[in-house]
Design an enzyme around this catalytic site. Structure first.
Site: not given
Ligand code: IMP
Ligand code: ZN
Length: 336
Positions: A14, A99-101, A196, A139, A169, A199, A282
């Site tokens: 991520h 990444t989440t937009p 995912h 998410d 998420g 988990e 991460d």
């Molecule tokens: P972004 O999407 O680049 O902002 O990366 C961070 C986001 O990735 C977090 O806010 C989570 O929604 C998601 N994320 C990161 N690690 C995990 C995980 O292990 N499980 C589920 N979601 C994750």
């Molecule tokens: Zn992940």
């Protein structure tokens, strides 16, 4: 064995979770100088050596802190370049970053956010052995229109390096079945999908797992709390597995420690039906680089040099990138 020198593929990382503490600190110093932040120094909020984030503390770290710090174009560019550089220095030769937009009020729309990251990736790809593609995450806390928006963005920017869609998420929130039409659109647009999966024990119900499998994911991540009938189906379909050792141990998502991780079961001495793609998830939060994850696997599961190379090369078959990229990777990873 020199695990850094081993050419590696990273398929589950991520963006915002992969930013090093040092890089976050540098962003903070700049913002502090300009009087642009009231947040505390990342080196205090996330002290060196602190990796014990769990489901209760992990997700708020993003929503309440990291997103507050990385909240404009400059910080997005700075942190994305730093993440790409860190993976390259660790010997990663192919990266699918996800990444989440995220719209940043008064700075960027979601589309700006995505195209800014794609520009950083494209500049890096032009000069590095590391080649990166992008996956857009949905998410699970969000609604269907938000998910559809991610698919629209991914489809629009496909020719610029977006290869797939992810569902991520907080696993204890959201209703996965809401996203059926989004996954159907993603598939019909020719996007690959990863989810995912299983988990958290609280929400890993047979209903949720079979719903997720009905979306026909090309890969699944984590794969922790899985009943036998679901395991058999995963093996029958030979779904690619993104397994994350340190993250699962530090966040106490598994019982026990490294040697107890379900990697052993799925790898099965190299005889497992599914490809295992060892991944960091991460690295900024859990502090273990991909080369360190390989080292932990060698140490705790007794894999020798040959098996480590096989594990690393195996991931080629489940990348979302094109055939030409697979050929490049075969050339790089069979060199020795
Ligand atoms: P972004 O999407 O680049 O902002 O990366 C961070 C986001 O990735 C977090 O806010 C989570 O929604 C998601 N994320 C990161 N690690 C995990 C995980 O292990 N499980 C589920 N979601 C994750
Ligand atoms: Zn992940």
């Amino acid at each position: 064995m020199d695990f850094k020198a081993l050419p590696k593929i990273e398929l589950h990382a991520h963006l915002s979770g992969s930013i090093s503490r040092q890089c976050l600190h540098e962003v903070w110093v700049q913002k502090k100088k300009r009087g642009e932040t009231e947040l505390e120094d990342p080196l205090i909020v996330m002290p060196e050596g602190k990796f014990d984030y769990n489901l209760d503390t992990f997700f708020p770290l993003f929503s309440k802190y990291i997103y507050g710090l990385c909240n404009d174009r400059d910080s997005l560019i700075y942190t994305t370049n730093s993440v790409l550089q860190d993976f390259a220095s660790d010997g990663v030769v192919y990266l699918e970053l996800r990444t989440t937009p995220r719209a940043i009020p008064s700075h960027m729309t979601k589309e700006d956010y995505v195209s800014t990251i794609l520009s950083c990736i494209s500049a890096s790809n032009a000069t590095s052995t590391l080649k990166t593609t992008l996956i857009l995450s949905i998410d699970r806390r969000n609604d269907l229109p938000t998910a559809q928006e991610a698919i629209t963005l991914a489809t629009k920017h496909r020719s610029h390096g977006i290869v797939g869609i992810d569902l991520c998420g907080d696993p204890t929130s959201g209703t996965v079945s809401l996203f059926a039409p989004a996954f159907a659109s993603a598939r019909s647009a020719g996007l690959k999908t990863t989810i995912h999966f299983a988990e958290a024990p609280q929400t890993t119900t047979p209903d949720e797992l079979w719903t997720m499998l009905s979306y026909q994911p090309d890969r699944i991540g984590h794969v922790i709390n899985v009943p036998e009938d679901v395991k058999s189906e995963i093996r029958r379909r030979k779904i690619g597995l993104e397994l994350c050792l340190s993250c699962n141990v530090h966040a106490r998502m598994i019982t026990g420690s490294f040697g107890d991780h379900h990697f052993g079961e799925w790898w099965d001495g190299g005889r497992g039906e599914c490809v295992v793609a060892l991944s960091t998830d991460d690295v900024g939060v859990f502090g273990s680089s991909l080369s360190n994850e390989y080292s932990l696997i060698a140490q705790h599961f007794g894999l020798g040099r040959q098996e480590i190379c096989e594990l690393a090369r195996g991931a080629i078959d489940v990348i979302f990138g094109c055939e030409e990229e697979k050929e490049r990777l075969r050339g790089l990873m069979w060199k020795e």
